[in-house]
Design an enzyme around this catalytic site. Structure first.
Site, PDB file in Angstrom:
ATOM      1  CB  SER A 132      -0.805  -0.085   1.298  1.00  0.00           C
ATOM      2  OG  SER A 132      -1.543   1.286   1.462  1.00  0.00           O
ATOM      3  CE1 TYR A 156      -3.871  -2.645   5.655  1.00  0.00           C
ATOM      4  CE2 TYR A 156      -3.421  -0.387   4.948  1.00  0.00           C
ATOM      5  CZ  TYR A 156      -3.560  -1.629   4.557  1.00  0.00           C
ATOM      6  OH  TYR A 156      -3.810  -1.887   3.356  1.00  0.00           O
ATOM      7  CE  LYS A 160      -1.469  -4.612   3.444  1.00  0.00           C
ATOM      8  NZ  LYS A 160      -1.844  -5.860   2.779  1.00  0.00           N
TER       9      LYS A 160
HETATM   10  P1  NAD Z   1     -10.942  -7.032   1.437  1.00  0.00           P
HETATM   11  O1  NAD Z   1     -11.291  -6.934   2.627  1.00  0.00           O
HETATM   12  O2  NAD Z   1     -12.045  -6.839   0.406  1.00  0.00           O
HETATM   13  O3  NAD Z   1     -10.191  -8.390   0.815  1.00  0.00           O
HETATM   14  C1  NAD Z   1      -9.432  -9.026   1.961  1.00  0.00           C
HETATM   15  C2  NAD Z   1      -9.935 -10.496   1.856  1.00  0.00           C
HETATM   16  O4  NAD Z   1      -8.926 -11.329   2.735  1.00  0.00           O
HETATM   17  C3  NAD Z   1     -11.309 -10.656   2.328  1.00  0.00           C
HETATM   18  O5  NAD Z   1     -12.082 -11.710   1.506  1.00  0.00           O
HETATM   19  C4  NAD Z   1     -10.880 -11.383   3.680  1.00  0.00           C
HETATM   20  O6  NAD Z   1     -12.035 -12.270   4.295  1.00  0.00           O
HETATM   21  C5  NAD Z   1      -9.568 -12.057   3.381  1.00  0.00           C
HETATM   22  N1  NAD Z   1      -8.878 -12.376   4.558  1.00  0.00           N
HETATM   23  C6  NAD Z   1      -8.262 -11.415   5.520  1.00  0.00           C
HETATM   24  N2  NAD Z   1      -7.672 -11.967   6.443  1.00  0.00           N
HETATM   25  C7  NAD Z   1      -7.590 -13.522   6.127  1.00  0.00           C
HETATM   26  C8  NAD Z   1      -6.805 -14.508   6.622  1.00  0.00           C
HETATM   27  N3  NAD Z   1      -6.219 -14.490   7.610  1.00  0.00           N
HETATM   28  N4  NAD Z   1      -6.896 -15.702   6.071  1.00  0.00           N
HETATM   29  C9  NAD Z   1      -7.558 -15.800   4.814  1.00  0.00           C
HETATM   30  N5  NAD Z   1      -8.304 -14.862   4.086  1.00  0.00           N
HETATM   31  C10 NAD Z   1      -8.221 -13.630   4.943  1.00  0.00           C
HETATM   32  O7  NAD Z   1      -9.638  -5.976   0.982  1.00  0.00           O
HETATM   33  P2  NAD Z   1      -9.236  -5.505  -0.490  1.00  0.00           P
HETATM   34  O8  NAD Z   1      -9.547  -3.998  -0.383  1.00  0.00           O
HETATM   35  O9  NAD Z   1      -9.719  -6.343  -1.415  1.00  0.00           O
HETATM   36  O10 NAD Z   1      -7.824  -5.457  -0.032  1.00  0.00           O
HETATM   37  C11 NAD Z   1      -7.076  -6.650  -0.512  1.00  0.00           C
HETATM   38  C12 NAD Z   1      -5.432  -6.407  -0.062  1.00  0.00           C
HETATM   39  O11 NAD Z   1      -5.198  -5.210  -0.722  1.00  0.00           O
HETATM   40  C13 NAD Z   1      -5.397  -6.172   1.296  1.00  0.00           C
HETATM   41  O12 NAD Z   1      -4.155  -6.942   1.874  1.00  0.00           O
HETATM   42  C14 NAD Z   1      -5.086  -4.830   1.508  1.00  0.00           C
HETATM   43  O13 NAD Z   1      -4.515  -4.329   2.821  1.00  0.00           O
HETATM   44  C15 NAD Z   1      -4.670  -4.249   0.257  1.00  0.00           C
HETATM   45  N6  NAD Z   1      -4.911  -2.933  -0.106  1.00  0.00           N
HETATM   46  C16 NAD Z   1      -6.149  -2.284  -0.273  1.00  0.00           C
HETATM   47  C17 NAD Z   1      -6.452  -1.103  -0.481  1.00  0.00           C
HETATM   48  C18 NAD Z   1      -7.942  -0.522  -0.827  1.00  0.00           C
HETATM   49  O14 NAD Z   1      -8.076   0.616  -0.602  1.00  0.00           O
HETATM   50  N7  NAD Z   1      -8.714  -1.375  -0.810  1.00  0.00           N
HETATM   51  C19 NAD Z   1      -5.287  -0.184  -0.677  1.00  0.00           C
HETATM   52  C20 NAD Z   1      -3.914  -0.715  -0.397  1.00  0.00           C
HETATM   53  C21 NAD Z   1      -3.786  -2.145  -0.063  1.00  0.00           C
HETATM   54  C1  WQD Z   2      -9.777   9.678   0.520  1.00  0.00           C
HETATM   55  C2  WQD Z   2      -9.746  11.294   0.899  1.00  0.00           C
HETATM   56  C3  WQD Z   2     -10.017  11.967   2.942  1.00  0.00           C
HETATM   57  C4  WQD Z   2     -13.788   9.716   3.759  1.00  0.00           C
HETATM   58  C5  WQD Z   2      -6.916   4.729   3.053  1.00  0.00           C
HETATM   59  C6  WQD Z   2      -6.088   4.175   3.698  1.00  0.00           C
HETATM   60  C7  WQD Z   2      -4.887   3.774   3.102  1.00  0.00           C
HETATM   61  C8  WQD Z   2      -5.333   2.805   1.740  1.00  0.00           C
HETATM   62  C9  WQD Z   2      -6.626   3.363   0.997  1.00  0.00           C
HETATM   63  C10 WQD Z   2      -5.062   0.461   2.491  1.00  0.00           C
HETATM   64  C11 WQD Z   2      -9.045  11.807   2.019  1.00  0.00           C
HETATM   65  C12 WQD Z   2     -11.237  12.138   2.405  1.00  0.00           C
HETATM   66  C13 WQD Z   2     -12.570  10.364   3.342  1.00  0.00           C
HETATM   67  C14 WQD Z   2     -14.913  10.546   4.120  1.00  0.00           C
HETATM   68  C15 WQD Z   2     -13.453  12.576   3.483  1.00  0.00           C
HETATM   69  N1  WQD Z   2      -6.003   1.529   2.079  1.00  0.00           N
HETATM   70  N2  WQD Z   2     -12.693  11.784   2.932  1.00  0.00           N
HETATM   71  N3  WQD Z   2     -14.476  12.192   3.918  1.00  0.00           N
HETATM   72  O1  WQD Z   2      -7.192   7.917   3.641  1.00  0.00           O
HETATM   73  O2  WQD Z   2      -6.268   8.217   1.223  1.00  0.00           O
HETATM   74  O3  WQD Z   2      -6.188   5.934   2.249  1.00  0.00           O
HETATM   75  O4  WQD Z   2      -7.534   4.089   1.731  1.00  0.00           O
HETATM   76  O5  WQD Z   2      -4.120   0.301   2.173  1.00  0.00           O
HETATM   77  O6  WQD Z   2      -3.910   2.962   3.952  1.00  0.00           O
HETATM   78  O7  WQD Z   2      -5.557   5.118   4.621  1.00  0.00           O
HETATM   79  O8  WQD Z   2      -8.523   7.121   1.453  1.00  0.00           O
HETATM   80  O9  WQD Z   2     -10.957   6.975   0.808  1.00  0.00           O
HETATM   81  O10 WQD Z   2     -10.307   7.177   3.360  1.00  0.00           O
HETATM   82  O11 WQD Z   2      -9.957   8.871   1.864  1.00  0.00           O
HETATM   83  O12 WQD Z   2     -13.451  13.644   3.204  1.00  0.00           O
HETATM   84  O13 WQD Z   2     -15.919  10.120   4.585  1.00  0.00           O
HETATM   85  O14 WQD Z   2     -11.250  11.636   1.163  1.00  0.00           O
HETATM   86  O15 WQD Z   2      -9.763  12.941   4.169  1.00  0.00           O
HETATM   87  O16 WQD Z   2      -8.436  13.301   1.556  1.00  0.00           O
HETATM   88  P1  WQD Z   2      -7.146   7.342   2.258  1.00  0.00           P
HETATM   89  P2  WQD Z   2      -9.816   7.587   2.021  1.00  0.00           P
END
Ligand code: NAD
Ligand code: WQD
Length: 367
Positions: A132, A156, A160
């Site tokens: 991330s 979190y 990562k």
């Molecule tokens: P999500 O929660 O929709 O998907 C994660 C999946 O992993 C879920 O289906 C959950 O049931 C499964 N899971 C969690 N812990 C587990 C475990 N111990 N064993 C087996 N399964 C498990 O999330 P997502 O948005 O699809 O994110 C996927 C990956 O990408 C995550 O690692 C997340 O940290 C990373 N990521 C997401 C974002 C985002 O904004 N969505 C941004 C950066 C990184």
């Molecule tokens: C985006 C923008 C908020 C909600 C997060 C995690 C990051 C990654 C992605 C997993 C910001 C603003 C948001 C609301 C708002 N996840 N906002 N009102 O914070 O960039 O990243 O998700 O790895 O780790 O921190 O994403 O969508 O929460 O926010 O004004 O109700 O929207 O302040 O500027 P963020 P976000």
């Protein structure tokens, strides 16, 4: 040959029932891969996998399994001819990670350790990992390149960053020991994934009130939530609201397919562990996202200006050049595509996957 002779088209997808993982399954199946999903369903439902089969018309294999269960993983590796692992499984809520840090370290860090041990024992050493942009922390920059210093600011993000360290160390040890089959690892640092598959059959289905901007706006637009709080309008940005690099989830998962190809190619010939930003390189403010959503949906988004959210940066977007150079990948969809596909998913599934699950007890996606 770096790995034991396995079918390069066999992929294990951890967290494959989740938001990004389910989109990855679609792309993988459509690209001719055989997909085996491992998910404990802690944040997802099997309905997403049924929808993956519906979109592709192709089978996939599903194991309900926790990645921390090494015995179960070993069994899966023994029965499936896996070549590469795409590792999405993890917990991802920043606020929850501050309240329950041990849960995050156990699930994400220990889970990845258990996975890599099981992989190593099965001699499966190609891994694409969901990292991330949050690993960069607050370095005072706005556009992030992969070599920038890391400094995650919440449990979190630190989970990562720790996983990245572990994976770099595993890879370095193999190179030091001149291992015959060294680890080949792509750390993909996602910026802000949004959007949904164009079919509207799969998308983001957050539990409870969404933390992230796009699902929040979408639920205000559909009438599930009354009002969006815009967290701060006094940032040093053109309209005062926070700027992020939003990337369409389908573009994002295409980057994963390119990463698999790279792991099989010259860049990783002697093994290694490399980080790549997956973002568009273009930032949008909160108000720009609201305006785009109003334009696409024809609905007014009720919002108020609220105080800044703790831990938020003013501006954060990717330098995506390395992914273009080494993976041959760049994002193709624009903001209107992202918003239109989010809205299509939201209108077709106002309750996410919940309503279908309630009325349909058996949605096992084993195929
Ligand atoms: P999500 O929660 O929709 O998907 C994660 C999946 O992993 C879920 O289906 C959950 O049931 C499964 N899971 C969690 N812990 C587990 C475990 N111990 N064993 C087996 N399964 C498990 O999330 P997502 O948005 O699809 O994110 C996927 C990956 O990408 C995550 O690692 C997340 O940290 C990373 N990521 C997401 C974002 C985002 O904004 N969505 C941004 C950066 C990184
Ligand atoms: C985006 C923008 C908020 C909600 C997060 C995690 C990051 C990654 C992605 C997993 C910001 C603003 C948001 C609301 C708002 N996840 N906002 N009102 O914070 O960039 O990243 O998700 O790895 O780790 O921190 O994403 O969508 O929460 O926010 O004004 O109700 O929207 O302040 O500027 P963020 P976000």
């Amino acid at each position: 040959m770096n790995q034991k002779s396995m079918n390069p088209k066999n992929i294990l997808v951890t967290g494959g029932a989740g938001y990004i993982g389910s989109h990855a399954c679609v792309e993988l199946l459509q690209a001719g891969f055989r997909v085996v999903v491992v998910d404990n369903l802690s944040n997802s439902k099997t309905e997403s996998l049924s929808r993956v089969r519906q979109i592709t018309g192709l089978p996939l294999t599903f194991y309900q399994c926790d990645i921390r269960d090494k015995t179960a993983l070993a069994d899966i590796f023994a029965h499936e001819d896996i070549n590469t692992v795409m590792h999405f499984a993890g917990l991802k809520a920043v606020g929850e990670s501050c309240a329950k840090p041990a849960l995050y370290y156990h699930n994400n860090v220990y889970g990845t350790l258990a996975l890599t041990e099981a992989m190593s024992e099965a001699n499966v050493k190609q891994l694409v990992f969901s990292s991330s942009a949050t690993v960069y922390g607050e370095s005072g920059c706005t556009q992030y390149s992969e070599h920038f210093p890391l400094g995650a600011i919440n449990p979190y993000g630190r989970s990562k960053a720790m996983i990245e360290d572990i994976l770099r160390d595993l890879s370095a040890a193999d190179i030091l020991n001149q291992a015959k089959a060294p680890w080949k690892i792509a750390l993909l640092r996602y910026f802000n994934p949004i959007g949904a598959h164009e079919s509207g059959l799969i998308g983001e289905d957050p539990n409870g009130i969404p933390n992230n901007l796009m699902p929040y706006i979408s639920q205000v637009a559909i009438g599930k939530l009354a009002q969006l709080s815009v967290f701060g309008n006094d940032y040093p940005t053109p309209d005062g609201t926070g700027i992020r690099d939003y990337i369409h989830v389908v573009d994002l998962v295409k980057g994963h397919i390119k990463a698999i190809a790279a792991l099989e190619g010259g860049t990783f010939e002697s093994g290694g562990c490399k980080a790549y930003n997956l973002g568009t390189g273009q930032g949008y403010s909160v108000l720009e996202i609201i305006n785009a959503f109003e334009k696409v949906s024809g609905r007014r988004i009720n919002y108020k200006i609220a105080p800044r959210r703790a831990g938020d940066l003013a501006e954060c977007f990717a330098n995506p050049e390395l992914a273009l150079k080494e993976l041959g990948w760049k994002a193709e969809k624009n903001l209107l595509d992202m918003v239109a596909d989010t809205w299509n998913w939201q209108t077709k599934n106002p309750q996410g996957y919940a309503s279908v699950e309630a009325g349909c007890a058996s949605t096992e996606a084993t195929g």
